[in-house]
Design a protein around this motif. Structure first.
Motif, PDB file in Angstrom:
ATOM      1  N   GLY A  93     -72.993 -49.839 -18.071  1.00 28.56           N
ATOM      2  CA  GLY A  93     -72.850 -48.778 -17.078  1.00 28.56           C
ATOM      3  C   GLY A  93     -74.089 -48.550 -16.236  1.00 28.56           C
ATOM      4  N   THR A  94     -75.129 -49.412 -16.424  1.00 23.29           N
ATOM      5  CA  THR A  94     -76.351 -49.302 -15.635  1.00 23.29           C
ATOM      6  C   THR A  94     -76.618 -50.644 -14.954  1.00 23.29           C
ATOM      7  N   THR A  95     -77.765 -50.707 -14.259  1.00 25.42           N
ATOM      8  CA  THR A  95     -78.155 -51.982 -13.657  1.00 25.42           C
ATOM      9  C   THR A  95     -78.886 -52.878 -14.657  1.00 25.42           C
TER      10      THR A  95
ATOM     11  N   GLY B 131     -69.563 -54.486 -13.370  1.00 27.99           N
ATOM     12  CA  GLY B 131     -70.000 -53.150 -13.765  1.00 27.99           C
ATOM     13  C   GLY B 131     -70.258 -52.231 -12.585  1.00 27.99           C
ATOM     14  N   SER B 132     -70.037 -50.963 -12.799  1.00 34.31           N
ATOM     15  CA  SER B 132     -70.189 -49.966 -11.730  1.00 34.31           C
ATOM     16  C   SER B 132     -71.608 -49.399 -11.653  1.00 34.31           C
ATOM     17  N   GLY B 133     -72.511 -49.866 -12.502  1.00 37.47           N
ATOM     18  CA  GLY B 133     -73.847 -49.285 -12.549  1.00 37.47           C
ATOM     19  C   GLY B 133     -74.629 -49.441 -11.256  1.00 37.47           C
ATOM     20  N   PHE B 134     -74.408 -50.522 -10.533  1.00 34.29           N
ATOM     21  CA  PHE B 134     -75.150 -50.745  -9.291  1.00 34.29           C
ATOM     22  C   PHE B 134     -74.711 -49.743  -8.217  1.00 34.29           C
TER      23      PHE B 134
ATOM     24  N   GLU C 107     -72.144 -50.276   2.389  1.00 37.55           N
ATOM     25  CA  GLU C 107     -72.295 -50.001   0.954  1.00 37.55           C
ATOM     26  C   GLU C 107     -72.069 -51.277   0.132  1.00 37.55           C
ATOM     27  N   MET C 108     -71.062 -52.047   0.513  1.00 37.72           N
ATOM     28  CA  MET C 108     -70.785 -53.309  -0.187  1.00 37.72           C
ATOM     29  C   MET C 108     -71.985 -54.246  -0.127  1.00 37.72           C
ATOM     30  N   ILE C 109     -72.598 -54.314   1.072  1.00 37.04           N
ATOM     31  CA  ILE C 109     -73.765 -55.191   1.230  1.00 37.04           C
ATOM     32  C   ILE C 109     -74.889 -54.739   0.308  1.00 37.04           C
ATOM     33  N   SER C 110     -75.120 -53.439   0.235  1.00 37.52           N
ATOM     34  CA  SER C 110     -76.181 -52.907  -0.620  1.00 37.52           C
ATOM     35  C   SER C 110     -75.906 -53.205  -2.099  1.00 37.52           C
ATOM     36  N   VAL C 111     -74.651 -53.061  -2.524  1.00 33.47           N
ATOM     37  CA  VAL C 111     -74.294 -53.311  -3.923  1.00 33.47           C
ATOM     38  C   VAL C 111     -74.451 -54.787  -4.253  1.00 33.47           C
TER      39      VAL C 111
END
Length: 321
Positions: A173-175, A193-196, A233-237
């Motif tokens: 759940g984290t990076t 994972g959703s942590g990013f 946002e997608m690019i950042s993730v």
């Protein structure tokens, strides 16, 4: 004194000849075996030390084989993360392209799907000896990876095998995750994972794709309804995901280097032990060959001396005739 019953000269000559013959046989044995300490009877202390060290050398040979296996496992994982990093860069390029006005985002998404499938293939294929460090499919996959690093014998004679440890689980759940794909829960995977997204504070819990049995997060995909803000946002993730794959690849690269150094050290240590044992128990063949020649000459002289000693009574009988 001359005696018919006891020939002291012959006895003495025979004793010397017997000793010379024994020394000759021992020298020939050392030459044929190449060792001056071949059994415990030759030198108990040296034989004991040499036998123990030979045993340790065999253990080091096993360690070297284990290091070769470990190198294959780590290199496979490292290559997988390197390939994943390159693929994520291509995904970022597609997302940047989709940000431009007038671009057909549905067509870009087709290419995006192909790259996603490539990442899944990388995660599944990066295996060596049934070890896959990129894909999580079971709780047992969270156990730290232990690789044989070295073998040593302490002063009390105890044997210890040391390991190189890789903490693969990370924090779900984290990076701080080390799996590329998590098909069990999703949150232990870099791509699943959703942590990013959580750390970046995006409007949605973006993941590149969901794990097979993972959470139902918002997958990164493009449609004509996708807004520019969502693409950014997608690019950042994806960029954060790529940075994490680089970090993991760097850690694996460091382990690979350590394994290589340990392997070279093990080879050098084997050579040192073999050389040290050789100095203790190996025969000097040049010296033994010279000694054998001298003993053969002594043997011939001993035979002649025995013949002379045995001829004394014959000369006495000649005097009586």
């Amino acid at each position: 004194m001359l005696s018919f019953n006891t020939n002291n000269g012959a006895i003495l000559a025979l004793d010397v000849l017997r000793s010379t013959t024994g020394d000759r046989d021992a020298t020939m044995g050392r030459m044929s075996s190449g060792q001056r300490v071949a059994t415990a009877a030759d030198n108990a202390a040296y034989w004991s030390i040499a036998t123990t060290m030979r045993s340790d050398n065999k253990m080091l040979s096993a360690v070297e084989d284990a290091l070769g296996l470990a190198s294959g496992i780590v290199d496979s994982a490292n290559n997988g993360f390197s390939a994943a990093t390159d693929t994520l860069v291509e995904i970022k390029k597609l997302l940047v392209l989709a940000r431009e006005p007038g671009v057909d985002r549905d067509k870009v998404n087709t290419d995006l799907d192909q790259l996603k499938d490539q990442l899944k293939t990388i995660a599944s294929a990066s295996s060596f000896s049934e070890q896959n460090w990129l894909k999580r499919t079971d709780l047992a996959d969270d156990v730290d990876r232990e690789l044989v690093g070295s073998f040593r014998r302490d002063a009390d004679g105890g044997v210890t095998v040391t390991s190189i440890t890789y903490e693969i689980a990370g924090t779900a759940g984290t990076t701080d995750v080390n799996f590329l794909v998590d098909d069990l829960s999703g949150d232990s995977g870099i791509l699943t994972g959703s942590g990013f997204a959580t750390e970046l504070g995006t409007s949605k819990s973006w993941v590149l794709f969901n794990g097979e049995n993972g959470g139902a997060y918002d997958e990164i995909m493009l449609t004509e309804a996708t807004t520019d803000a969502e693409i950014e946002e997608m690019i950042s993730v994806v960029d954060a995901m790529a940075e994490r794959t680089i970090e993991v690849a760097t850690s694996l690269g460091a382990i690979s280097t350590r394994i290589e150094l340990q392997s070279e050290f093990t080879k050098d240590l084997q050579d040192s032990i073999e050389s040290g044992v050789g100095k203790m128990v190996d025969a000097d063949l040049n010296a033994e060959a010279t000694r054998l020649k001298a003993l053969q000459t002594q043997e011939q002289l001993g035979i002649q001396a025995l013949q002379i000693a045995n001829s004394g009574t014959e000369r006495f009988l000649d005097l009586l005739l």
